[in-house]
Write a protein that holds these residues in place. Sequence first.
Motif, PDB file in Angstrom:
ATOM      1  N   SER A  30       0.842  -1.190   0.000  1.00 18.66           N
ATOM      2  CA  SER A  30       0.000   0.000   0.000  1.00 18.66           C
ATOM      3  C   SER A  30       0.878   1.240   0.000  1.00 18.66           C
ATOM      4  CB  SER A  30      -0.878   0.002   1.238  1.00 18.66           C
ATOM      5  OG  SER A  30      -1.649  -1.159   1.251  1.00 18.66           O
ATOM      6  N   TYR A  31       0.401   2.220  -0.717  1.00 23.19           N
ATOM      7  CA  TYR A  31       1.064   3.508  -0.682  1.00 23.19           C
ATOM      8  C   TYR A  31      -0.039   4.546  -0.685  1.00 23.19           C
ATOM      9  CZ  TYR A  31       4.516   7.096  -1.543  1.00 23.19           C
ATOM     10  OH  TYR A  31       5.305   8.194  -1.420  1.00 23.19           O
ATOM     11  N   PRO A  32       0.103   5.581   0.115  1.00 23.02           N
ATOM     12  CA  PRO A  32      -1.031   6.502   0.261  1.00 23.02           C
ATOM     13  C   PRO A  32      -1.536   7.042  -1.079  1.00 23.02           C
ATOM     14  CG  PRO A  32       0.626   7.000   1.880  1.00 23.02           C
ATOM     15  CD  PRO A  32       1.206   5.953   1.007  1.00 23.02           C
ATOM     16  N   SER A  33      -0.632   7.555  -1.864  1.00 20.13           N
ATOM     17  CA  SER A  33      -1.103   8.130  -3.122  1.00 20.13           C
ATOM     18  C   SER A  33       0.047   8.228  -4.105  1.00 20.13           C
ATOM     19  CB  SER A  33      -1.700   9.515  -2.874  1.00 20.13           C
ATOM     20  OG  SER A  33      -2.092  10.078  -4.089  1.00 20.13           O
ATOM     21  N   ILE A  34      -0.123   7.594  -5.249  1.00 21.91           N
ATOM     22  CA  ILE A  34       0.887   7.764  -6.291  1.00 21.91           C
ATOM     23  C   ILE A  34       0.384   8.730  -7.350  1.00 21.91           C
ATOM     24  CG2 ILE A  34       2.190   5.645  -6.056  1.00 21.91           C
ATOM     25  CD1 ILE A  34       0.324   4.327  -7.977  1.00 21.91           C
ATOM     26  N   GLU A  35      -0.802   9.234  -7.087  1.00 23.24           N
ATOM     27  CA  GLU A  35      -1.360  10.252  -7.978  1.00 23.24           C
ATOM     28  C   GLU A  35      -0.418  11.460  -7.960  1.00 23.24           C
ATOM     29  OE1 GLU A  35      -5.153   9.913  -9.989  1.00 23.24           O
ATOM     30  OE2 GLU A  35      -3.722   8.587  -9.060  1.00 23.24           O
ATOM     31  N   GLY A  36      -0.238  12.070  -9.079  1.00 21.81           N
ATOM     32  CA  GLY A  36       0.628  13.254  -9.091  1.00 21.81           C
ATOM     33  C   GLY A  36       2.095  12.907  -9.230  1.00 21.81           C
ATOM     34  N   ILE A  37       2.393  11.611  -9.202  1.00 30.11           N
ATOM     35  CA  ILE A  37       3.772  11.198  -9.483  1.00 30.11           C
ATOM     36  C   ILE A  37       3.694  10.385 -10.758  1.00 30.11           C
ATOM     37  CG2 ILE A  37       5.755   9.931  -8.656  1.00 30.11           C
ATOM     38  CD1 ILE A  37       4.665  10.382  -5.813  1.00 30.11           C
ATOM     39  N   GLU A  38       4.272  10.913 -11.799  1.00 29.33           N
ATOM     40  CA  GLU A  38       4.144  10.221 -13.080  1.00 29.33           C
ATOM     41  C   GLU A  38       4.921   8.912 -13.060  1.00 29.33           C
ATOM     42  OE1 GLU A  38       5.599  13.712 -14.556  1.00 29.33           O
ATOM     43  OE2 GLU A  38       3.654  14.512 -13.933  1.00 29.33           O
ATOM     44  N   ALA A  39       4.383   7.973 -13.791  1.00 31.28           N
ATOM     45  CA  ALA A  39       5.073   6.687 -13.920  1.00 31.28           C
ATOM     46  C   ALA A  39       6.352   6.932 -14.702  1.00 31.28           C
ATOM     47  CB  ALA A  39       4.187   5.693 -14.650  1.00 31.28           C
ATOM     48  N   ASP A  40       7.458   6.384 -14.225  1.00 30.31           N
ATOM     49  CA  ASP A  40       8.682   6.606 -15.001  1.00 30.31           C
ATOM     50  C   ASP A  40       8.813   5.491 -16.030  1.00 30.31           C
ATOM     51  OD1 ASP A  40      11.583   5.086 -13.933  1.00 30.31           O
ATOM     52  OD2 ASP A  40       9.616   4.620 -13.087  1.00 30.31           O
TER      53      ASP A  40
END
Lengths: 333, 290
Positions: A30-40
């Motif tokens: 789980s990770y709180p939010s990966i939104e806003g971090i573009e997939a590399d």
Amino acid sequence: MDLALQTPWVLALLPLALLPLLLSAQRAQSYPSIEGIEADPLSVALDWMLRIVGSIAIVALILGIGGLHRLGRTIEKSGEGAHIVLLIDRSSSMDNTFAGRAPEGGEESKSAAARRLLKDFIVHRDHDLVGVAAFSTSPMHVLPMTEHKDAVLAAVDAMDRPGLAFTNVGRGLALALDMQEADPSPAARVIVLVSDGAAVIDRKVQEKLRAAFARRPINLYWLFLRTAGTPGISTVPAPGEEDTPQAMPERHLDKFFKSLGIDYRAFEAENPEAIALAIAEIGKLERSPITYLERIPHEDLKSRAFAVAAAALLVLLAAKLAEVRLVPSSEDA
Amino acid sequence: MTTKPMTSPPPVDLPYRIVWRSRSVRQGSHRSTQSGAGGLFRDLATLMEYRDPRRIDMRQTLRDPFGTLHVRRFEEKSEIGVTMLLDVSGSMAFHGASRKMEIAAELATVLATSVRRAGDTFALYAADSEVREELCVAPTRSRAGEAEMVAALRAYVPAHRGAAGLIEAAQRIGRKRNVVFVVSDFLLPEQQLEELFDALTGHDVVPIRISDSRENAELPSWGLMELTDLETGRRRLVAMRPSLKAEWQRRIEARRSFFRSLASRYGREPFEITDSIRWDLLGAHLATGA
């Protein structure tokens, strides 16, 4: 590619290969939010690679379990060569040396030399179809046209049985022509006549042969193993001597062949070296394009499938070992 | 449950203060607009304006050449409403160095006690995509139900996505100016964050941001991680390496600074909790009242 399976029903498991595409083998964290971090891009590429490798592993395992193999088959290929009928004189004189006597000690008979050199010739001709016929008193159908080198070599070897007395060239040629006739392919046709003497061809037989040769083009090579002291092909009768087929059969046979209007060459050989040269010459001349069938044997691909699966699983294992935990498990509640 | 590094024990009271004046007529411990008998001297009024002959200021009355009777007015202390607006969206389920919900529950406990002891009303609204009624506590000055509230918060596992309910909850607080503790990890989309703060204008907003060192500072430098976004449920494989880690931290920092500037614009400076609550710092933060 004619691939087949020993137990085809394992293919029913093939949809399992879609699983790695849908589910990941990595442990989800789980990770709180990966939104806003573009997939590399590297991660995305790696992700897809792992999924595809997972699918490959499953497919390879299924194919391995199913017993993947390639069916034996024949494929048509084109190369250089010809369809050759070896027409070999089996008259007893062939068992003598070039000097005209029975071989003693290290001496080689005419037929042995011819055999050795013909075999050498056959071995080096990759794509030829070869038939073997023999003649003495009457013609013998030894081996039909075949690509099996071993059979041809054996047939040539079989020529060392002691021969009969007469040389019936006409009927031998008729047989060789029949053998060529049976083969419908458009390849270049060759008759190699190996003999140490000639005989009179009956006028009726001559007509038949003329008609047969006229039907389709056939290259004729006459390998004349001349015994020392006997009249050769080009021996012109001395004035006053008879110039009849009965008196000078070689000369008249040559004349007959020349009159056929086909590609004809005569090689006069008085020793094994000359035979080798003549055979090499035939080899050089018969280099027309040919389509031939090549047999490819049944091949077991099971181990290869397992090897692919093992490689894919190693990649997955490496990915698994490279996995890190966001929260070390020792800190889990 | 492992013991969390605690920098200071939870205090009995959180010394929260306000810089504005409560309009509440109910007595309490905060400065108010009400005039009354006790407290701080505010001003003088004529007896006709403020009919309380008990507070006639003799000195001022005698100094008045017109002989008007002057009365002293005092500032009454009033209560205020304190509301905790708790984000229970999926991202709050994160369990890194500590449980975010654990921190939230702890905060709610201390806050509820402090508020009750100060004589103010405490309300709790928890929301994800909608208001989670089972966790909400209506404005109360009673201690009844406090233990249940805390137990419910501790047991709650955030599973729903989105934080749109926070905006609805913000509207429920009412028109009266409240001190609103917004407890969240503030990982909302920027637009939603702005809407939330917009809905809270008129209140004294105290943003409290809960973060975890594992989600930012202590990300591994190397390795593969398959991360599931607790908010959206999306999965992503991350091949973590130092350059990517720096990039992630840059992004997280950018998001945080956006939140901070937004929070400062609408309310107080945000207070940030990482891994565990520093009660002394929180007390100092709240005591300034601004």
